[in-house]
Write a protein that holds these residues in place. Structure first.
Motif, short mmCIF file in Angstrom:
data_model
loop_
_atom_site.label_atom_id
_atom_site.label_comp_id
_atom_site.label_asym_id
_atom_site.label_seq_id
_atom_site.Cartn_x
_atom_site.Cartn_y
_atom_site.Cartn_z
N MET A 107 0.79 -1.22 0.00
CA MET A 107 0.00 0.00 0.00
C MET A 107 0.83 1.28 0.00
O MET A 107 0.49 2.23 -0.70
CB MET A 107 -0.97 0.00 1.18
CG MET A 107 -2.07 -1.04 1.08
SD MET A 107 -2.98 -0.93 -0.49
CE MET A 107 -3.74 0.68 -0.32
N PRO A 108 1.94 1.35 0.76
CA PRO A 108 2.73 2.59 0.73
C PRO A 108 3.26 2.92 -0.66
O PRO A 108 3.17 4.06 -1.11
CB PRO A 108 3.87 2.31 1.71
CG PRO A 108 3.30 1.32 2.66
CD PRO A 108 2.43 0.44 1.83
N ILE A 109 3.79 1.91 -1.38
CA ILE A 109 4.34 2.21 -2.71
C ILE A 109 3.21 2.48 -3.70
O ILE A 109 3.38 3.27 -4.63
CB ILE A 109 5.24 1.05 -3.20
CG1 ILE A 109 6.01 1.48 -4.46
CG2 ILE A 109 4.43 -0.20 -3.46
CD1 ILE A 109 6.90 2.66 -4.28
N PHE A 110 2.06 1.84 -3.50
CA PHE A 110 0.91 2.14 -4.35
C PHE A 110 0.53 3.62 -4.19
O PHE A 110 0.30 4.33 -5.18
CB PHE A 110 -0.28 1.26 -3.95
CG PHE A 110 -1.55 1.55 -4.70
CD1 PHE A 110 -1.82 0.91 -5.90
CD2 PHE A 110 -2.47 2.47 -4.21
CE1 PHE A 110 -3.00 1.17 -6.60
CE2 PHE A 110 -3.64 2.75 -4.91
CZ PHE A 110 -3.90 2.10 -6.10
N PHE A 111 0.48 4.08 -2.95
CA PHE A 111 0.12 5.47 -2.66
C PHE A 111 1.18 6.43 -3.21
O PHE A 111 0.86 7.42 -3.88
CB PHE A 111 -0.04 5.66 -1.15
CG PHE A 111 -0.35 7.07 -0.74
CD1 PHE A 111 -1.64 7.56 -0.82
CD2 PHE A 111 0.65 7.91 -0.28
CE1 PHE A 111 -1.94 8.87 -0.45
CE2 PHE A 111 0.38 9.22 0.10
CZ PHE A 111 -0.93 9.69 0.01
N ILE A 112 2.45 6.12 -2.95
CA ILE A 112 3.54 7.00 -3.39
C ILE A 112 3.59 7.09 -4.91
O ILE A 112 3.70 8.18 -5.49
CB ILE A 112 4.89 6.50 -2.83
CG1 ILE A 112 4.93 6.68 -1.31
CG2 ILE A 112 6.05 7.25 -3.49
CD1 ILE A 112 6.11 6.02 -0.64
N ALA A 113 3.52 5.93 -5.58
CA ALA A 113 3.59 5.92 -7.04
C ALA A 113 2.42 6.66 -7.66
O ALA A 113 2.59 7.44 -8.62
CB ALA A 113 3.63 4.47 -7.55
#
Length: 334
Positions: free
Chosen positions: A128-134
């Protein structure tokens, strides 16, 4: 490919070639391509799981790094080819159309066919963090309809940092088999063969499938911008769709979710970033007037849904209905 088809049809029909003959050949090639995608996805999953286990990766890491990377190769190849030809609108349209398809159609179909999906803590902490960041990176960079080289480098750097983090975390999360045996399974030649053959089948099948869909769209005078976000984007997402269906059949839903997160991240950070390094990218009206808003809405809805640690079947139905709404709105650009 088009030249070969033209030569074949010229030999059969003579100088006057009816459009129906081209369409019939395109449909036939499309069906063969879809079969290659199904078999390639099945073969690739087996090889990827064996390789990931030998490297000590978690199942989620396998889905994100190996399967997600492999199934995103069609988008990467299409985007790099388009960038080299200075057709930059195709790059952004393909990436956005593919990711919208991932979130709304593929994940929706995953829950409809396979039932509710329980999201494990590892997914929330790592995916989820990389999904949000990307996603935030992508929307912020694209708000002016332009992606330049420094922005492309930023996307590539973000992905490199994520891969380092994911591998580092995977080194701590040993596989159950490793814990029991005290050592990792050896990497076998059969695993590498399955991966290579699967990737070839996926890449070739997706490439021909996209070509045939684009040919039929152009034959019916559909605008190129619409083709890139709808036909090419959906066609390039076919590997993820078939890998997901095969994962459902094998009861590997965590692998399927990891594949979607990996593909989503790879498309935004690597595909867009690599193409932007070749030449600055410019979005067309279809992307800026519709695509970017649907992509943002779908991403927010998916993010909020995942925070509940499960995706229910009725939510998957809503995802698919939203995707249908998106397709209907696209017809306004005809």
């Amino acid at each position: 490919m088009d030249a070969s088809i033209s030569s074949l049809l010229s030999f059969v029909f003579g100088s006057s070639i009816p459009l129906s003959a081209f369409i019939a050949v395109w449909v036939f090639v499309l069906l063969i391509s879809l079969f290659a995608l199904i078999r390639g996805s099945d073969t690739f999953i087996e090889g990827a799981k064996q390789m990931g286990a030998s490297l000590g990766l978690s199942r989620f890491a396998i889905g994100v790094l190996i399967v997600g990377f492999g199934t995103s190769l069609p988008e990467l190849a299409t985007s790099i080819s388009a960038a080299l030809k200075d057709e930059t609108a195709v790059v952004i349209g393909t990436t956005m159309g593919s990711n919208i398809t991932h979130i709304l159609f593929v994940i929706g179909l995953l829950t409809i066919v396979g039932g509710s999906v329980i999201l494990k803590q590892r997914l929330l902490h790592t995916g989820m963090p990389i999904f949000f960041i990307a996603t935030v990176h992508y929307l912020f960079i694209l708000k002016d309809g332009y992606v330049d080289r420094p922005e492309g480098l930023l996307l590539l750097g973000t992905f490199a940092a994520y891969v380092w983090y994911l591998i580092h975390e995977a080194g701590v999360e040993h596989d159950v088999n490793v814990l029991h045996s005290g050592k990792k399974p050896h990497l076998r030649f059969r695993s590498l063969t399955l991966i290579i053959l699967g990737l070839i089948a996926i890449f070739v099948g997706a490439n021909f499938a996209v070509d045939m869909v684009v040919n039929m769209a152009i034959a019916f005078a559909v605008p190129l911008g619409l083709v890139s976000i709808a036909a090419i984007g959906f066609g390039a997402a076919l590997p993820e769709l078939f890998v997901t269906l095969q994962s459902i059949r094998k009861k590997e839903q965590e692998l399927a979710i990891g594949n979607i997160f990996g593909s989503h991240t790879f498309n935004i950070l690597i595909t867009t970033g690599a193409a932007a390094l070749i030449t600055p990218l410019v979005a067309d009206s279809v992307v800026m007037e519709l695509g970017i808003y649907v992509f943002a809405a779908a991403s927010v809805i998916f993010f909020v849904t995942c925070m509940n640690r499960q995706i229910l079947r009725w939510e998957g139905i809503m995802f698919v209905l939203f995707f249908a709404f998106f397709l209907v709105k696209l017809t306004e650009f005809l």
